[in-house]
Design an enzyme around this catalytic site. Structure first.
Site, PDB file in Angstrom:
ATOM      1  N   ASN A 105      -7.430  -5.997  -4.667  1.00  0.00           N
ATOM      2  CA  ASN A 105      -8.054  -4.880  -4.843  1.00  0.00           C
ATOM      3  C   ASN A 105      -9.414  -4.971  -5.280  1.00  0.00           C
ATOM      4  O   ASN A 105     -10.099  -3.612  -4.489  1.00  0.00           O
ATOM      5  CB  ASN A 105      -7.025  -4.360  -6.055  1.00  0.00           C
ATOM      6  N   ARG A 130       0.842  -1.099   0.138  1.00  0.00           N
ATOM      7  CA  ARG A 130       0.058  -0.247  -0.263  1.00  0.00           C
ATOM      8  C   ARG A 130       0.842   0.909  -0.165  1.00  0.00           C
ATOM      9  O   ARG A 130       1.920   1.245   0.212  1.00  0.00           O
ATOM     10  CB  ARG A 130      -1.141   0.122   1.428  1.00  0.00           C
ATOM     11  N   CYS A 144      -3.821   1.873  -8.709  1.00  0.00           N
ATOM     12  CA  CYS A 144      -4.405   0.362  -8.634  1.00  0.00           C
ATOM     13  C   CYS A 144      -5.849   0.191  -8.337  1.00  0.00           C
ATOM     14  O   CYS A 144      -6.471  -0.405  -9.255  1.00  0.00           O
ATOM     15  CB  CYS A 144      -3.814  -0.087  -6.972  1.00  0.00           C
TER      16      CYS A 144
HETATM   17  C1  UDX Z   1      -3.879  -0.276  -2.625  1.00  0.00           C
HETATM   18  C2  UDX Z   1      -4.575  -1.793  -2.387  1.00  0.00           C
HETATM   19  O1  UDX Z   1      -4.365  -1.458  -0.587  1.00  0.00           O
HETATM   20  C3  UDX Z   1      -2.484  -2.860  -1.927  1.00  0.00           C
HETATM   21  O2  UDX Z   1      -2.996  -3.692  -0.992  1.00  0.00           O
HETATM   22  C4  UDX Z   1      -2.175  -2.707  -3.210  1.00  0.00           C
HETATM   23  O3  UDX Z   1      -0.823  -3.703  -3.395  1.00  0.00           O
HETATM   24  C5  UDX Z   1      -2.036  -1.594  -3.974  1.00  0.00           C
HETATM   25  O4  UDX Z   1      -3.380  -0.996  -4.180  1.00  0.00           O
HETATM   26  P1  UDX Z   1      -3.184   1.763  -2.101  1.00  0.00           P
HETATM   27  O5  UDX Z   1      -3.454   2.022  -4.403  1.00  0.00           O
HETATM   28  O6  UDX Z   1      -2.058   2.438  -1.582  1.00  0.00           O
HETATM   29  O7  UDX Z   1      -3.243  -0.094  -1.925  1.00  0.00           O
HETATM   30  O8  UDX Z   1      -4.477   1.936  -1.491  1.00  0.00           O
HETATM   31  P2  UDX Z   1      -5.390   1.727  -0.699  1.00  0.00           P
HETATM   32  O9  UDX Z   1      -4.745   2.098   1.103  1.00  0.00           O
HETATM   33  O10 UDX Z   1      -5.575  -0.118  -0.475  1.00  0.00           O
HETATM   34  O11 UDX Z   1      -6.517   3.115  -0.362  1.00  0.00           O
HETATM   35  C6  UDX Z   1      -7.468   2.821  -1.886  1.00  0.00           C
HETATM   36  C7  UDX Z   1      -8.555   3.899  -1.788  1.00  0.00           C
HETATM   37  O12 UDX Z   1      -9.074   3.639  -1.268  1.00  0.00           O
HETATM   38  C8  UDX Z   1      -7.515   4.951  -1.362  1.00  0.00           C
HETATM   39  O13 UDX Z   1      -8.247   6.626  -2.133  1.00  0.00           O
HETATM   40  C9  UDX Z   1      -8.345   5.328   0.332  1.00  0.00           C
HETATM   41  O14 UDX Z   1      -9.201   6.764   0.528  1.00  0.00           O
HETATM   42  C10 UDX Z   1      -9.507   4.669  -0.406  1.00  0.00           C
HETATM   43  N1  UDX Z   1     -10.296   4.011   1.705  1.00  0.00           N
HETATM   44  C11 UDX Z   1      -9.637   2.843   1.879  1.00  0.00           C
HETATM   45  C12 UDX Z   1     -11.661   4.348   1.754  1.00  0.00           C
HETATM   46  O15 UDX Z   1     -12.023   5.352   1.075  1.00  0.00           O
HETATM   47  N2  UDX Z   1     -12.452   4.018   2.239  1.00  0.00           N
HETATM   48  C13 UDX Z   1     -11.834   2.857   2.926  1.00  0.00           C
HETATM   49  O16 UDX Z   1     -12.133   2.485   4.148  1.00  0.00           O
HETATM   50  C14 UDX Z   1     -10.287   3.246   2.908  1.00  0.00           C
END
Ligand code: UDX
Length: 449
Positions: free
Chosen positions: A224, A163, A276
């Protein structure tokens, strides 16, 4: 491959040193390996060679500098420097294609083209190509067909789950290691070399799973897509909360106590973005279509649509608060990155909302603790402020769109002195509503009364 044939010290390459590749390269050097990072982007290679991180990632700068200084980690644009590499990690981008929802695999294919003569010149010495990029199911099998004729070369798919914001920790302490191989009953070379790469992690008893190529590829996109589904699910519930008076945080808290559901990824708000989740759900829809299972993935189109709808929802809410039109109104936007602790603005919900408001005539001022340069680079005419105070000054409406700690901790009394009208949309359910309301603010929190 018998242990005795695994070299005592390994030389690794990481081809493609974007976010994933740069972190992986530095982390592998931290595990004691000699690592060469390769990319076609000379400027990026120059910066990394000097120990300068091209992006904001907590803990990465020190990791990079330490391993560059030790001499274990070097960077190049020249494939001929990879002649002595035992394991080549492919960490190239697989962006969404311009002409559809599927992934663009051209960078991976070009890398393999460039690598072929290097692999042939190994003359049968055991070499592994380990794919880390997120790819449509079936890709590894196709790539495997391209390399089977080269003596001594094997392919594994070894997806990465890091992440942003926790990239170093996720790489050095992953929840699991997944090795996808062509044939699980004849994978000694793949397992032997990957186990040697990750020996230190395996000693910590991090689970390691050996699957076939297809399962390993699907683990990543399924994870994902599942996370995206959780977020859009709670956001749909949030809309129901808005029309009924329920509080989405209460609903999420209580359902999350059921350990079959779990509390994580149930934070309602403006939804998911980044490099992602949006790309991976679209990639899965596209691949399911190609494989004849599209009907079962119609729900993922809804997940995407709910997520996009959150951005429109905030724009409508802003209009309502500004008596029907944002035209000419000064709107302060706190946060531009797609989530806190990163300067990544790819498919950022915050930036998208800011741009929508701007296109409707609002005077948008946006700020972010670390992503400002990336916003200026992409949208030179956009009003980006470095100071939170200047962003808030004289605002008719404030939007909190990325929940950085400094915005969560803002003092509502001080902030009220700066704005023209004390009204705020909390797009991430990050504020304590009572404190802000007691300080005289009108607060609109998504899915909360
Ligand atoms: C993601 C996966 O979590 C990770 O395992 C993979 O390898 C790559 O894609 P990342 O893109 O870094 O990681 O972000 P992540 O922490 O998953 O958050 C994604 C989006 O979801 C963000 O915009 C975040 O703000 C949003 N989010 C997350 C929410 O809106 N609500 C939540 O409860 C959690």
């Amino acid at each position: 491959m018998p242990d005795s044939l695994v070299p005592a010290s390994l030389t690794l390459s990481v081809i493609g040193v974007g976010y994933l590749g740069a972190v992986h390269a530095a982390a592998m050097a931290e595990l004691g390996h000699r690592v060469i990072g390769l990319d076609v982007d000379q400027a990026r290679i120059d910066a990394l060679s000097e120990g300068q991180s091209p992006f904001h990632e907590p803990g990465f700068d020190e990791l990079l500098r330490r391993n560059v200084d030790s001499g274990r980690l070097t960077f190049t644009t020249d494939y001929t420097e990879l002649a002595d590499v035992d394991v080549h990690f492919l960490a190239l981008g697989t962006p969404q294609r311009d002409d559809g929802l599927g992934a663009d695999l051209s960078y991976i294919h070009s890398a393999l083209d460039a690598l072929t003569s290097i692999l042939e010149a190994r003359n049968g010495k055991p070499t592994l190509i380990a794919g880390k990029s997120t790819v449509p199911v079936g890709t590894a099998r196709e790539l495997h067909a391209r390399i089977t004729s080269i003596d001594g070369v094997a392919l594994a798919w070894n997806p990465e789950f890091l992440r942003e914001g926790f990239a170093v920790e996720d790489t050095l302490r992953p929840d699991r290691l997944v090795y996808g191989v062509a044939d699980q009953s004849a994978a000694d070379q793949e397992i032997g070399l990957l186990d040697a790469v990750y020996a230190e992690l395996l000693d910590l008893e991090i689970p390691r799973k050996v699957y076939n190529f297809e399962s390993a590829e699907l683990v990543k996109v399924s994870a994902n897509s599942f996370l995206a589904t959780k977020i859009s699910f709670i956001n749909a519930i949030s809309e129901l909360c808005d029309v009924t008076g329920a509080d989405v945080n209460d609903v999420a808290e209580a359902i999350g106590m059921d350990d079959r559901i779990g509390p994580k990824f149930l934070r309602a708000g403006i939804g998911f973005g980044g490099g992602c989740l949006p790309k991976d759900i679209r990639g899965l829809i596209s691949r399911a279509g190609e494989l004849g299972t599209v009907d079962s993935f119609a729900f993922l189109r809804d997940i995407d649509a709910i997520n996009q709808g959150r951005r429109e929802y905030v724009v409508r809410l802003a209009k309502r608060l500004l008596e029907g039109s944002v035209d000419g109104k000064r709107i302060a936007v706190l946060g531009a990155a797609f989530k806190p602790d990163t300067d990544d603005v790819r498919d950022s919900p915050a930036l998208d909302i800011a741009l929508k408001l701007y296109s409707e005539g609002a005077r948008v001022i946006i700020t972010d603790p670390v992503a400002n340069e990336n916003v200026r680079g992409r949208y030179p005419s956009f009003h980006v402020e470095d100071s939170t105070e200047e962003t808030l000054r004289d605002a008719d409406l404030v939007l909190l769109l990325t929940e950085w700690k400094q915005y969560r901790d803002l003092d509502p009394r001080t902030a009220k002195e700066l704005v023209s009208k004390a009204q705020i949309i909390d797009g991430r359910n990050a504020l304590d509503l009572d404190t802000w309301r007691d300080a005289g603010w009108q607060v609109e929190a998504l899915g909360r009364p």
